[in-house]
Write an enzyme that holds these catalytic residues in place. Structure first.
Site, PDB file in Angstrom:
ATOM      1  N   PHE A 121     -16.426  15.757  64.399  1.00  0.00           N
ATOM      2  CA  PHE A 121     -16.612  17.199  64.285  1.00  0.00           C
ATOM      3  C   PHE A 121     -17.924  17.503  63.566  1.00  0.00           C
ATOM      4  O   PHE A 121     -17.982  18.378  62.697  1.00  0.00           O
ATOM      5  CB  PHE A 121     -15.432  17.829  63.539  1.00  0.00           C
ATOM      6  CG  PHE A 121     -14.095  17.553  64.176  1.00  0.00           C
ATOM      7  CD1 PHE A 121     -13.682  18.243  65.292  1.00  0.00           C
ATOM      8  CD2 PHE A 121     -13.262  16.569  63.657  1.00  0.00           C
ATOM      9  CE1 PHE A 121     -12.450  17.986  65.886  1.00  0.00           C
ATOM     10  CE2 PHE A 121     -12.032  16.289  64.236  1.00  0.00           C
ATOM     11  CZ  PHE A 121     -11.626  17.010  65.359  1.00  0.00           C
TER      12      PHE A 121
ATOM     13  N   ASN B  87     -21.993  35.999  64.737  1.00  0.00           N
ATOM     14  CA  ASN B  87     -23.376  36.451  64.684  1.00  0.00           C
ATOM     15  C   ASN B  87     -23.882  36.637  66.105  1.00  0.00           C
ATOM     16  O   ASN B  87     -24.163  35.663  66.815  1.00  0.00           O
ATOM     17  CB  ASN B  87     -24.248  35.447  63.931  1.00  0.00           C
ATOM     18  CG  ASN B  87     -23.882  35.358  62.463  1.00  0.00           C
ATOM     19  OD1 ASN B  87     -23.664  36.380  61.823  1.00  0.00           O
ATOM     20  ND2 ASN B  87     -23.787  34.154  61.931  1.00  0.00           N
TER      21      ASN B  87
ATOM     22  N   CYS C 279     -23.436  19.921  72.943  1.00  0.00           N
ATOM     23  CA  CYS C 279     -21.977  19.870  72.826  1.00  0.00           C
ATOM     24  C   CYS C 279     -21.288  21.050  73.493  1.00  0.00           C
ATOM     25  O   CYS C 279     -20.627  20.891  74.516  1.00  0.00           O
ATOM     26  CB  CYS C 279     -21.573  19.781  71.356  1.00  0.00           C
ATOM     27  SG  CYS C 279     -22.008  18.218  70.576  1.00  0.00           S
TER      28      CYS C 279
ATOM     29  N   ARG D 115     -31.735  20.239  73.531  1.00  0.00           N
ATOM     30  CA  ARG D 115     -30.885  20.224  74.716  1.00  0.00           C
ATOM     31  C   ARG D 115     -30.311  21.616  74.965  1.00  0.00           C
ATOM     32  O   ARG D 115     -29.732  22.220  74.088  1.00  0.00           O
ATOM     33  CB  ARG D 115     -29.759  19.210  74.549  1.00  0.00           C
ATOM     34  CG  ARG D 115     -30.222  17.765  74.603  1.00  0.00           C
ATOM     35  CD  ARG D 115     -29.087  16.800  74.305  1.00  0.00           C
ATOM     36  NE  ARG D 115     -28.602  16.917  72.928  1.00  0.00           N
ATOM     37  CZ  ARG D 115     -27.574  16.230  72.436  1.00  0.00           C
ATOM     38  NH1 ARG D 115     -26.902  15.396  73.226  1.00  0.00           N
ATOM     39  NH2 ARG D 115     -27.219  16.382  71.176  1.00  0.00           N
TER      40      ARG D 115
END
Length: 439
Positions: free
Chosen positions: A149, A255, A264, A334
């Protein structure tokens, strides 16, 4: 313990150095010779706060080594699989070739009683397939799934001080043995009372994708509210503040702005949808398609907003883009929303200059057609508009008065709702942000 870590990218390198920091003897294995050479020399192949110091301590202590030869993992009692699972080209599904290749390479060194621990984010069902293979080829070898995580920018802290440990264990007595070995690996973390969830392989595999899907949904929810705020004249930041006081909702990940990117969340929610379809449960995750669509619309809207601010035309206008990484405290580009917007602006005729504290070199390799600057001041010279697209602290703390001396036109687009609007407008800037009124 002697531990091997297969795959020394972002996840694996941090995990290997962190396990050595705990006190284990660790060998990291990767097929990329250039990466291994850098790690052996104590150079991080990516930007991550505190990682290079951690790496140096582990190497100096003699508890950490790296190799391209998987046979150097022989004798390790626990083997962590930390290879990537990118999105398949032209599909939503995850590409498991690297996981499968890493697992097969372990057959050269795996012994009965050894524990293989999957940390890669994989479609549910992958662990069952790997467990069957290991059970057939190396009877007595065990497989557990221990999802990671990590947050980029906080990876060292998240590894050494996680908010929970999840163990996906094999059934019966093998599960007891696997749990004991994992507790030994994470002994100081367990001793601190870190919450631990022990479950089956399938649940452990789903934990990471479910968590990422929830976070992506929360981000896209507030960005959908930003679309409505723009249509009604409401202020999405104040809206988020108000609903965030409800502890059932919370303020984190509310936000509004340019949306999520990186290696991810985008590929994980798509792989989750693809796997649900394979299992005949695709209707359960159809909402994630809209989550993805909302996220991608943010990039289009930012380009439209830039055109509005630049008097209806991008042609020949000088635009400074502050930020290239998909998030601050990282050099990861990425699926970067910032670079996607920069490229679209240039395609539509703007003269774009991009800067970033850490990601310029990565960006230059992947997006060589864009122009780059080393500092925000250099990027903003004679600019007709400044776009803040990654919320680096350095950009949040810019002096709007001094910065205004550099540009041709004092027009700022806050793509992350990160700036102090009142301070910038007081310094004479026209301020625009997604989901907020013009200032």
């Amino acid at each position: 313990m002697r531990i091997s870590v297969i795959g020394c990218g972002y996840l694996g390198a941090v995990h290997a150095a962190s396990m050595a920091e705990i006190g284990h003897e660790v060998v990291g294995i990767d097929v990329d010779q250039r990466k291994i050479t850098a790690l052996c020399a104590g150079r991080a192949p990516f930007y991550e706060p505190d990682f290079e110091q951690l790496l140096a301590r582990a190497l100096e202590a003699g508890r950490l080594s790296f190799s391209t030869d998987v046979t150097d993992a022989a004798g390790a009692q626990v083997h962590f699989l930390c290879v990537g699972t990118p999105q398949k080209h032209g599909e939503y599904a995850a590409d498991l070739r690297f996981v499968q290749a890493a697992a097969e390479s372990l057959l050269q060194v795996l012994a009965p009683g050894d524990l293989v621990v999957g940390k890669s984010t994989v479609p549910v069902g992958t662990a069952a397939e790997l467990a069957a293979m290991f059970g057939e080829k190396v009877p007595g070898a065990l497989l557990a799934w221990n999802p990671e995580f990590l947050r980029e920018g906080f990876a060292v802290r998240d590894t050494l001080h996680p908010d929970r440990l999840v163990y996906g264990l094999p059934p019966d007595g093998d599960g007891v043995t696997a749990e004991r070995l994992l507790d030994e690996v994470y002994a100081p973390i367990v001793a601190r009372g870190t919450p631990k969830v022990t479950t089956d392989h399938a649940t452990a595999e789903m934990v990471k994708t479910a968590a990422n899907s929830f976070l992506a949904t929360k981000i896209s929810f507030i960005n959908a509210m930003a679309e409505l705020c723009e249509a009604t004249g409401a202020d999405v930041k104040l809206l988020a503040d108000a609903i965030g006081y409800d502890d059932r909702i919370g303020r984190k990940f509310l936000n509004a702005g340019l949306g999520f990117g990186g290696g991810c969340l985008p590929k994980d929610i798509r792989a989750f949808m693809a796997r649900a379809g394979e299992l005949g449960a695709d209707q359960a995750l159809t909402f994630l398609r809209e989550v993805d669509n909302i996220n991608m619309r943010r990039r289009i809207r930012m380009v439209e907003l830039a055109r509005e601010v630049l008097d209806g035309s991008l042609l020949g206008k000088r635009v400074a883009v502050l930020g290239a990484a998909f998030k601050p405290d990282s050099d990861d580009i990425r699926d970067s929303p910032a670079l996607n917007v920069a490229a679209q602006l240039q395609l539509q005729g703007a003269v774009v200059c991009v800067t970033d504290p850490a990601a310029v070199e990565n960006s230059r390799r992947e997006w060589p057609h864009l122009d780059y600057a080393a500092t925000p001041e250099e990027a903003a010279a004679d600019a007709d508009a400044v776009l803040v697209l990654t919320e680096w602290r350095q950009y949040r703390e810019l002096d709007p008065a001094a910065f205004g001396e550099l540009v041709r036109q004092k027009r700022v687009l806050d793509g992350r709702n990160a700036l102090d609007r009142e301070a910038w407008t007081a310094a004479g800037w026209t301020y625009r942000a997604l989901g907020r009124r013009a200032g």
